[in-house]
Design an enzyme around this catalytic site. Sequence first.
Site, PDB file in Angstrom:
ATOM      1  N   LYS A  57       0.812  -1.213   0.000  1.00 23.97           N
ATOM      2  CA  LYS A  57       0.000   0.000   0.000  1.00 23.97           C
ATOM      3  C   LYS A  57       0.848   1.267   0.000  1.00 23.97           C
ATOM      4  O   LYS A  57       0.470   2.270  -0.609  1.00 23.97           O
ATOM      5  CB  LYS A  57      -0.944   0.021   1.204  1.00 23.97           C
ATOM      6  CG  LYS A  57      -0.249   0.202   2.537  1.00 23.97           C
ATOM      7  CD  LYS A  57      -1.245   0.314   3.666  1.00 23.97           C
ATOM      8  CE  LYS A  57      -0.525   0.518   4.988  1.00 23.97           C
ATOM      9  NZ  LYS A  57       0.272   1.739   5.029  1.00 23.97           N
ATOM     10  N   THR A  58       2.004   1.245   0.679  1.00 19.80           N
ATOM     11  CA  THR A  58       2.854   2.444   0.704  1.00 19.80           C
ATOM     12  C   THR A  58       3.331   2.787  -0.699  1.00 19.80           C
ATOM     13  O   THR A  58       3.371   3.961  -1.089  1.00 19.80           O
ATOM     14  CB  THR A  58       4.060   2.232   1.641  1.00 19.80           C
ATOM     15  OG1 THR A  58       3.580   1.899   2.948  1.00 19.80           O
ATOM     16  CG2 THR A  58       4.905   3.484   1.729  1.00 19.80           C
ATOM     17  N   ASP A  90      -3.471   7.750   4.820  1.00 15.48           N
ATOM     18  CA  ASP A  90      -2.909   6.406   4.941  1.00 15.48           C
ATOM     19  C   ASP A  90      -3.326   5.821   6.292  1.00 15.48           C
ATOM     20  O   ASP A  90      -3.588   6.553   7.249  1.00 15.48           O
ATOM     21  CB  ASP A  90      -1.380   6.489   4.833  1.00 15.48           C
ATOM     22  CG  ASP A  90      -0.736   5.128   4.717  1.00 15.48           C
ATOM     23  OD1 ASP A  90      -1.432   4.164   4.340  1.00 15.48           O
ATOM     24  OD2 ASP A  90       0.469   5.014   4.997  1.00 15.48           O
ATOM     25  N   GLU A  91      -3.378   4.487   6.380  1.00 12.97           N
ATOM     26  CA  GLU A  91      -3.754   3.794   7.626  1.00 12.97           C
ATOM     27  C   GLU A  91      -5.089   4.322   8.154  1.00 12.97           C
ATOM     28  O   GLU A  91      -5.242   4.588   9.357  1.00 12.97           O
ATOM     29  CB  GLU A  91      -2.653   3.959   8.691  1.00 12.97           C
ATOM     30  CG  GLU A  91      -1.298   3.423   8.281  1.00 12.97           C
ATOM     31  CD  GLU A  91      -1.206   1.905   8.304  1.00 12.97           C
ATOM     32  OE1 GLU A  91      -2.244   1.257   8.548  1.00 12.97           O
ATOM     33  OE2 GLU A  91      -0.114   1.374   8.058  1.00 12.97           O
ATOM     34  N   GLN A 101      -7.223  -4.697  10.127  1.00 17.24           N
ATOM     35  CA  GLN A 101      -6.080  -4.343  10.974  1.00 17.24           C
ATOM     36  C   GLN A 101      -6.385  -3.148  11.877  1.00 17.24           C
ATOM     37  O   GLN A 101      -5.471  -2.460  12.335  1.00 17.24           O
ATOM     38  CB  GLN A 101      -4.847  -4.048  10.117  1.00 17.24           C
ATOM     39  CG  GLN A 101      -4.345  -5.258   9.345  1.00 17.24           C
ATOM     40  CD  GLN A 101      -2.997  -5.017   8.693  1.00 17.24           C
ATOM     41  OE1 GLN A 101      -1.967  -4.922   9.356  1.00 17.24           O
ATOM     42  NE2 GLN A 101      -2.998  -4.915   7.373  1.00 17.24           N
ATOM     43  N   ARG A 109       2.309 -11.059  10.456  1.00 26.96           N
ATOM     44  CA  ARG A 109       3.676 -10.549  10.556  1.00 26.96           C
ATOM     45  C   ARG A 109       4.674 -11.604  10.069  1.00 26.96           C
ATOM     46  O   ARG A 109       5.824 -11.292   9.783  1.00 26.96           O
ATOM     47  CB  ARG A 109       4.046 -10.193  12.010  1.00 26.96           C
ATOM     48  CG  ARG A 109       3.192  -9.146  12.714  1.00 26.96           C
ATOM     49  CD  ARG A 109       3.032  -7.902  11.918  1.00 26.96           C
ATOM     50  NE  ARG A 109       1.786  -7.942  11.162  1.00 26.96           N
ATOM     51  CZ  ARG A 109       1.478  -7.122  10.168  1.00 26.96           C
ATOM     52  NH1 ARG A 109       2.346  -6.196   9.784  1.00 26.96           N
ATOM     53  NH2 ARG A 109       0.332  -7.217   9.537  1.00 26.96           N
TER      54      ARG A 109
END
Length: 758
Positions: free
Chosen positions: A40-41, A220-221, A251, A627
């Site tokens: 996504k970044t 973002d986020e 998340q 993770r």
Amino acid sequence: MGAGAEDLPSYLEILNPEQRQAVLHTGKPLLILAGAGSGKTRVITTKIAWLIRERGLNPRSILAVTFTNKAAREMAGRARLIDERAGDAMLRTFHSFGAWFLRRYGNLAGLDSGFVIYDNDDTLSLLAAIMNDSPKAEVKQTAYNIARAKDYFLSPDDPALSGIDHRKKFRSLYAQYEERMARTGNVDFGDLIKKPVEILRKEPDVARRFRERFAVIMVDEYQDANVAQFELLKELCGPGAYVCVVGDDDQSIYRFRGAEVKNILEFPDRFPGTEIIRLERNYRSTAPILRAASSVVDHNRGRLGKTLRAERSGGKLPALVFLPDQDEETAFCATLIANAAEKTASWSDWAVLYRTNAQSLGFETEFLRRGIPYKVVGSLKFYEREEIKDALALLSFLVNPRDEVAFRRMVNKPARGLGPVKVERIVEECALRGGDLAGAARRVAPEYSAKARSGLEAFLKVIEDGCAALEKPPAETAEAKQAPKKRRPARDREGLVSGEGLSLCVAQLVKDSGIAGYHQMQDEAAGNQRLNNLQELVNAASLYALSREGLLEFLEHIELDRSTEDRSKDSATGNNAVTLITFHNTKGLEYRRVIMTGLEQGVFPREDKKGEELEEERRLFYVGATRAMDELYFCSCVVRRIFGRPMPVDPSLFLREIDKSGLRIIGKAPYGFGSAASPARGRGVYGEGSGHRKSGVESRAGWRRGERLFHDDYGYGSVLEVRDSEEGPVVRVCFETGKELRFLSGHQGSGFVKISDE
């Protein structure tokens, strides 16, 4: 959507089809549902550069906000690699944007541009003064509730405030707190979001100016946004603005900080015409890991839905490990990691995850015993240490002499004969007659004893000298005049070395105030460590200009950094150590091998989690599992020490939600867990694919450690220990009631019934 693949610029060719679609999207509001490890970044930074480079957008018309300074810097750096002009776009955290806004328009809310941002300790100090002799726990809870109220954009007179704190006096305490904050001229973190919204609503000209400036607003986020942040986003969006948010509803794990998953779930309703693009290609984990993680979060009702697909082929099945107790759990983890490290010599591949910080103790003890290098993420941070907070309080008072919290903390530290009564008299004088605390102190000084007057004058002189240092060019300061050129500065008697820029002022202030000497007077080891910490603060200040503006920037960066500090900060490059970390702190990180521990009912999830809270716990499980890159282990104990006593526990609900055919079972599954969890094969509990073998004494006794049983009088229980004695094997049992019972094997009476056996 524009150009065909053959016409794409090279920086778009590396994107997958969904990523490219998100970058090229324009017009309607866009929600990018970006799964874990989906890149996504790369999408959001490429989109910023593409809007500037291909669409000719003025960089200053782009606002992109995220939640950590590290993420904001990374976004800016990546975008600049594609087009250098992206550096002119405004890429900030929410709170950094709020501080930037209030420095320029805070006067419309009665703020001076030199305000200081209060942290949690400052807030507690101010509330403690308001609440007099209230217990510390009550003060802390009130402070927490005020912060939550601001996260939900609730004022003291808002009817919905009772949903935060139902106490009748809370409304009054919140109002008094706001009044005292206004008197000090400072803000807390909630104000950095709440006050800009209030100004934008009350000042149409300011609102119009911002809506005309920002043609593109990106977040973002977004799953971590709270209600107040959504209100800010709404106020900044003009009728023609293009709004794009990126996040993952699976998340959203920070509800305790005010994050509201409904922001992302209801985004399409709040921004009509929203289009949703799902990024479902995962570049981090193997397919078996993703299947296990997704099978748990799929049980949530409050989600928009997506299915992660692994771009990496192959991969081992995650292991579900059943262990007798938490001591065996720590031993299993240590053995597993040590055996792997013998082959790879890489400790840093591993992360051990737990639900609460208290669970780290067993792992730390076991790892120390075995010589396994480890680091605990989430220990005391630099800016939370006493000596650093003292220095920062002095610096805060330097730029804002109305700062009541900083004044109370430092005016009598070291002791200057100014007790609480005298300090309170100065604060009251300031409230009564206005001005700043320095002026109030001088007005009441004649009332004090000679010792108190002398101490007060010494403190005010330190502040005056500090202000004078900020007004002088570097060459005019005493230290700059005396320092030989091109020579390393010598340490003074307090061991501090000043460098250049703002460090000259910070070193002077810390020494002249007596703080350096005060902390050096501790025992030798602690004193030297505290002095080294102060030296690091001086070093950090050297990057800023020797001016009032430089000091404000320094303080602002410190407060914003420590509030949103990256959980990976402790992970220094080349630090070859196992990571011990809570599930919450793993957000945004990745490890080759992950062990998730404490997966029992009452531990994870906690028994009090129901409804939406249980769904957040499930998302937390999902975050932990995703993770892992190569290997994933789930650990569950039969018995765990709870409230100081060993208690039987059941496997976590979340483990029951995973398809057992997608797991390797290690150890003996508890009775009733599921037919797929059959006894495993192999080399013993510390080898993969093996169960716990009975020892010799266990075989003779007919009972094994961890075995579940039922007793007519005492109910359900578990075997804690089987040991030899002169009379034969002794079995120790703990029942769910907490009662413990010992019996000789073969003489336990008729009340016992075995629930599980080999």
